[in-house]
Design an enzyme around this catalytic site. Structure first.
Site, PDB file in Angstrom:
ATOM      1  N   TRP A  97     -71.284  47.124   1.386  1.00 13.42           N
ATOM      2  CA  TRP A  97     -71.062  48.558   1.575  1.00 13.42           C
ATOM      3  C   TRP A  97     -70.680  49.222   0.249  1.00 13.42           C
ATOM      4  O   TRP A  97     -71.239  50.250  -0.122  1.00 13.42           O
ATOM      5  CB  TRP A  97     -69.974  48.806   2.634  1.00 13.42           C
ATOM      6  CG  TRP A  97     -69.637  50.259   2.758  1.00 13.42           C
ATOM      7  CD1 TRP A  97     -70.292  51.189   3.513  1.00 13.42           C
ATOM      8  CD2 TRP A  97     -68.579  50.964   2.089  1.00 13.42           C
ATOM      9  NE1 TRP A  97     -69.712  52.438   3.354  1.00 13.42           N
ATOM     10  CE2 TRP A  97     -68.654  52.310   2.479  1.00 13.42           C
ATOM     11  CE3 TRP A  97     -67.587  50.589   1.194  1.00 13.42           C
ATOM     12  CZ2 TRP A  97     -67.764  53.285   2.010  1.00 13.42           C
ATOM     13  CZ3 TRP A  97     -66.702  51.548   0.727  1.00 13.42           C
ATOM     14  CH2 TRP A  97     -66.791  52.881   1.134  1.00 13.42           C
ATOM     15  N   GLY A 123     -73.834  49.915   7.128  1.00 15.47           N
ATOM     16  CA  GLY A 123     -72.430  49.544   7.222  1.00 15.47           C
ATOM     17  C   GLY A 123     -71.473  50.718   7.123  1.00 15.47           C
ATOM     18  O   GLY A 123     -70.275  50.562   7.347  1.00 15.47           O
ATOM     19  N   ASP A 124     -71.973  51.908   6.832  1.00 14.96           N
ATOM     20  CA  ASP A 124     -71.109  53.073   6.679  1.00 14.96           C
ATOM     21  C   ASP A 124     -70.856  53.737   8.029  1.00 14.96           C
ATOM     22  O   ASP A 124     -71.773  54.250   8.673  1.00 14.96           O
ATOM     23  CB  ASP A 124     -71.738  54.080   5.709  1.00 14.96           C
ATOM     24  CG  ASP A 124     -70.773  55.192   5.378  1.00 14.96           C
ATOM     25  OD1 ASP A 124     -69.912  54.963   4.501  1.00 14.96           O
ATOM     26  OD2 ASP A 124     -70.855  56.266   6.000  1.00 14.96           O
ATOM     27  N   LEU A 125     -69.600  53.722   8.441  1.00 16.58           N
ATOM     28  CA  LEU A 125     -69.220  54.287   9.740  1.00 16.58           C
ATOM     29  C   LEU A 125     -69.544  55.770   9.830  1.00 16.58           C
ATOM     30  O   LEU A 125     -70.011  56.256  10.856  1.00 16.58           O
ATOM     31  CB  LEU A 125     -67.729  54.043   9.999  1.00 16.58           C
ATOM     32  CG  LEU A 125     -67.175  54.588  11.320  1.00 16.58           C
ATOM     33  CD1 LEU A 125     -67.877  53.943  12.508  1.00 16.58           C
ATOM     34  CD2 LEU A 125     -65.670  54.365  11.382  1.00 16.58           C
TER      35      LEU A 125
END
Length: 188
Positions: A125, A144-146
């Site tokens: 990330w 992977g970035d919320l």
């Protein structure tokens, strides 16, 4: 640029992003990302500012200065021992020539990710965020970035990661710009 009605609305709503290569600040930005891991933006900014102020003149320190600074002094900025270890690992990567900025500028995206994730504390990330924000690579999408996942769920109703990845492929070769618009869509 985008043949996607959702993104077209965002393009009309927000100003055009300005992308500029910041690779000469690679060490600083890696350390800033380490500091920000698992923290709110406000907390991360405060701690990073305290970290920088530990050094003479409030200038961002060289890798050598970071490595020579006692852990307890760095800890006083609000950093955990684990993050101190990661920060020193980043600094060591630049002192030992593990990371060569000129080499990174010439590498493919996946090669950069492989290179950066050799550093203790730098995961995929973080490497992807560096590709977008520091190296200004045009076609990065970080599943992977919320924040990106939340924006896509809000705007498209998609929750499955594989579907999100498939959707992101329709934005290629401008996925980094798409990410920028999705992050803006989360601002209140």
């Amino acid at each position: 640029m985008f043949n996607d009605p959702v993104l077209q609305k965002l393009v009309k709503k927000y100003p055009k992003p300005h992308f500029e290569d910041r690779s000469e600040f690679l060490m600083r930005e890696l350390i800033e990302h380490v500091v920000s891991q698992q923290l709110s933006v406000k907390a991360a900014d405060t701690i990073f500012s305290r970290f920088v102020s530990l050094f003479p003149g409030g200038e961002f320190p060289s890798a050598d200065k970071i490595l020579k600074t006692e852990d307890e002094k760095i800890r006083s900025a609000g950093l955990s021992y684990a993050k101190i270890k990661y920060i020193k690992s980043v600094a060591n990567a630049f002192v030992s020539d593990l990371i060569d900025i000129d080499k990174i500028r010439k590498q493919s995206d996946e090669e950069v990710i492989a290179e950066l994730t050799q550093i203790n504390g730098i995961g995929r990330w973080t490497a992807e965020m560096i590709l977008i924000s520091t190296l200004k690579r045009p076609d990065i999408f970080s599943i992977g970035d919320l924040g990106l996942r939340n924006a896509i769920t809000n705007l498209y109703g998609i929750t499955d990661r594989k579907e999100m990845i498939r959707l992101s492929e329709t934005w290629s070769p401008h996925r980094s710009t798409a990410c920028w618009y999705f992050w803006r869509s989360l601002e209140k």
